[in-house]
Write a protein that holds these residues in place. Sequence first.
Motif, PDB file in Angstrom:
ATOM      1  N   SER A   1       0.818  -1.208   0.000  1.00  0.00           N
ATOM      2  CA  SER A   1       0.000   0.000   0.000  1.00  0.00           C
ATOM      3  C   SER A   1       0.858   1.267   0.000  1.00  0.00           C
ATOM      4  O   SER A   1       0.440   2.291  -0.497  1.00  0.00           O
ATOM      5  N   LYS A   2       2.058   1.188   0.568  1.00  0.00           N
ATOM      6  CA  LYS A   2       2.939   2.350   0.560  1.00  0.00           C
ATOM      7  C   LYS A   2       3.528   2.594  -0.834  1.00  0.00           C
ATOM      8  O   LYS A   2       3.770   3.722  -1.214  1.00  0.00           O
ATOM      9  N   LEU A   3       3.768   1.543  -1.593  1.00  0.00           N
ATOM     10  CA  LEU A   3       4.339   1.686  -2.920  1.00  0.00           C
ATOM     11  C   LEU A   3       3.294   2.051  -3.962  1.00  0.00           C
ATOM     12  O   LEU A   3       3.610   2.677  -4.958  1.00  0.00           O
ATOM     13  N   PHE A   4       2.069   1.661  -3.761  1.00  0.00           N
ATOM     14  CA  PHE A   4       1.035   1.844  -4.779  1.00  0.00           C
ATOM     15  C   PHE A   4       0.852   3.282  -5.229  1.00  0.00           C
ATOM     16  O   PHE A   4       0.788   3.517  -6.431  1.00  0.00           O
ATOM     17  N   PRO A   5       0.809   4.278  -4.325  1.00  0.00           N
ATOM     18  CA  PRO A   5       0.631   5.645  -4.813  1.00  0.00           C
ATOM     19  C   PRO A   5       1.752   6.112  -5.738  1.00  0.00           C
ATOM     20  O   PRO A   5       1.533   6.927  -6.614  1.00  0.00           O
ATOM     21  N   GLY A   6       2.942   5.581  -5.593  1.00  0.00           N
ATOM     22  CA  GLY A   6       4.056   5.991  -6.442  1.00  0.00           C
ATOM     23  C   GLY A   6       4.030   5.356  -7.818  1.00  0.00           C
ATOM     24  O   GLY A   6       4.581   5.892  -8.770  1.00  0.00           O
ATOM     25  N   ILE A   7       3.368   4.208  -7.935  1.00  0.00           N
ATOM     26  CA  ILE A   7       3.346   3.507  -9.216  1.00  0.00           C
ATOM     27  C   ILE A   7       2.623   4.317 -10.284  1.00  0.00           C
ATOM     28  O   ILE A   7       3.159   4.492 -11.380  1.00  0.00           O
ATOM     29  N   PRO A   8       1.422   4.849 -10.038  1.00  0.00           N
ATOM     30  CA  PRO A   8       0.778   5.641 -11.102  1.00  0.00           C
ATOM     31  C   PRO A   8       1.585   6.882 -11.483  1.00  0.00           C
ATOM     32  O   PRO A   8       1.646   7.245 -12.654  1.00  0.00           O
TER      33      PRO A   8
ATOM     34  N   ALA B   1      -3.869  13.902  -4.681  1.00  0.00           N
ATOM     35  CA  ALA B   1      -5.115  13.482  -5.335  1.00  0.00           C
ATOM     36  C   ALA B   1      -5.229  14.055  -6.752  1.00  0.00           C
ATOM     37  O   ALA B   1      -6.297  14.451  -7.205  1.00  0.00           O
ATOM     38  N   ALA B   2      -4.116  14.097  -7.454  1.00  0.00           N
ATOM     39  CA  ALA B   2      -4.100  14.621  -8.818  1.00  0.00           C
ATOM     40  C   ALA B   2      -4.930  13.732  -9.728  1.00  0.00           C
ATOM     41  O   ALA B   2      -4.952  12.505  -9.584  1.00  0.00           O
ATOM     42  N   ASP B   3      -5.618  14.359 -10.662  1.00  0.00           N
ATOM     43  CA  ASP B   3      -6.433  13.635 -11.637  1.00  0.00           C
ATOM     44  C   ASP B   3      -5.563  13.302 -12.849  1.00  0.00           C
ATOM     45  O   ASP B   3      -5.291  14.169 -13.685  1.00  0.00           O
ATOM     46  N   LEU B   4      -5.124  12.054 -12.931  1.00  0.00           N
ATOM     47  CA  LEU B   4      -4.239  11.652 -14.016  1.00  0.00           C
ATOM     48  C   LEU B   4      -4.967  11.661 -15.361  1.00  0.00           C
ATOM     49  O   LEU B   4      -4.342  11.872 -16.394  1.00  0.00           O
ATOM     50  N   ARG B   5      -6.279  11.466 -15.355  1.00  0.00           N
ATOM     51  CA  ARG B   5      -7.041  11.521 -16.612  1.00  0.00           C
ATOM     52  C   ARG B   5      -6.933  12.912 -17.250  1.00  0.00           C
ATOM     53  O   ARG B   5      -6.848  13.032 -18.459  1.00  0.00           O
ATOM     54  N   ARG B   6      -6.937  13.919 -16.418  1.00  0.00           N
ATOM     55  CA  ARG B   6      -6.826  15.291 -16.918  1.00  0.00           C
ATOM     56  C   ARG B   6      -5.487  15.494 -17.619  1.00  0.00           C
ATOM     57  O   ARG B   6      -5.416  16.108 -18.686  1.00  0.00           O
ATOM     58  N   VAL B   7      -4.427  14.981 -17.032  1.00  0.00           N
ATOM     59  CA  VAL B   7      -3.097  15.105 -17.628  1.00  0.00           C
ATOM     60  C   VAL B   7      -3.051  14.359 -18.958  1.00  0.00           C
ATOM     61  O   VAL B   7      -2.533  14.884 -19.958  1.00  0.00           O
ATOM     62  N   ILE B   8      -3.621  13.167 -18.994  1.00  0.00           N
ATOM     63  CA  ILE B   8      -3.637  12.381 -20.227  1.00  0.00           C
ATOM     64  C   ILE B   8      -4.453  13.098 -21.296  1.00  0.00           C
ATOM     65  O   ILE B   8      -4.067  13.134 -22.466  1.00  0.00           O
ATOM     66  N   GLN B   9      -5.567  13.713 -20.922  1.00  0.00           N
ATOM     67  CA  GLN B   9      -6.377  14.468 -21.882  1.00  0.00           C
ATOM     68  C   GLN B   9      -5.585  15.642 -22.453  1.00  0.00           C
ATOM     69  O   GLN B   9      -5.657  15.931 -23.646  1.00  0.00           O
ATOM     70  N   GLN B  10      -4.830  16.315 -21.602  1.00  0.00           N
ATOM     71  CA  GLN B  10      -3.999  17.427 -22.069  1.00  0.00           C
ATOM     72  C   GLN B  10      -2.937  16.923 -23.053  1.00  0.00           C
ATOM     73  O   GLN B  10      -2.651  17.570 -24.061  1.00  0.00           O
ATOM     74  N   MET B  11      -2.347  15.765 -22.764  1.00  0.00           N
ATOM     75  CA  MET B  11      -1.363  15.176 -23.665  1.00  0.00           C
ATOM     76  C   MET B  11      -2.003  14.847 -25.014  1.00  0.00           C
ATOM     77  O   MET B  11      -1.415  15.092 -26.067  1.00  0.00           O
ATOM     78  N   ASP B  12      -3.210  14.300 -24.961  1.00  0.00           N
ATOM     79  CA  ASP B  12      -3.924  13.973 -26.202  1.00  0.00           C
ATOM     80  C   ASP B  12      -4.233  15.224 -27.008  1.00  0.00           C
ATOM     81  O   ASP B  12      -4.133  15.226 -28.238  1.00  0.00           O
TER      82      ASP B  12
END
Length: 164
Positions: free
Chosen positions: A3-10, A96-107
Amino acid sequence: MKSKLFPGIPIAALLGVLALGGTVLAMTGERCGPGGGHLEPRMKEIPRLRDELKLDARQAALRQQAEQLSSSSRQAMREQRRQQGEQALATVSQPAADLRRVIQQMDQLRAAGRAQHEAVRDRWLAVYDALDAAQKEQARLFFTSRLERLAHWGGFGKGEISGD
């Protein structure tokens, strides 16, 4: 421990995607057009072709417009990628960053780059369309030799131009 490593993986995955996305953008779009990106060292012979073609005033003006558009487009995309990278880093650095938002910006950036690439390509095709038959044949032979050289070095995957 998991559980400690999981937040760093995304976040690590996102940073990997950003690095890969930047590489892909550098290798595609307008950067692979005349004088850009991966082909740049090989395109240093373009001035020789330009001299051999003996462009008339109208053709030379079209070529100059295409070169200016290529240059300005390349600079604009470089700046947009820099800004997008900074924004992405700022976004993922927040809790709690929204990674979908970042991916949308990349797209969106990728789509904008594709549109710029097509505009530059169309401008260069207008130069080609303005050439007479003999000039088109000279250009064809020039690019055939460059593509053969690229194929020789594995630029087409299996060393085949047609990909058959």
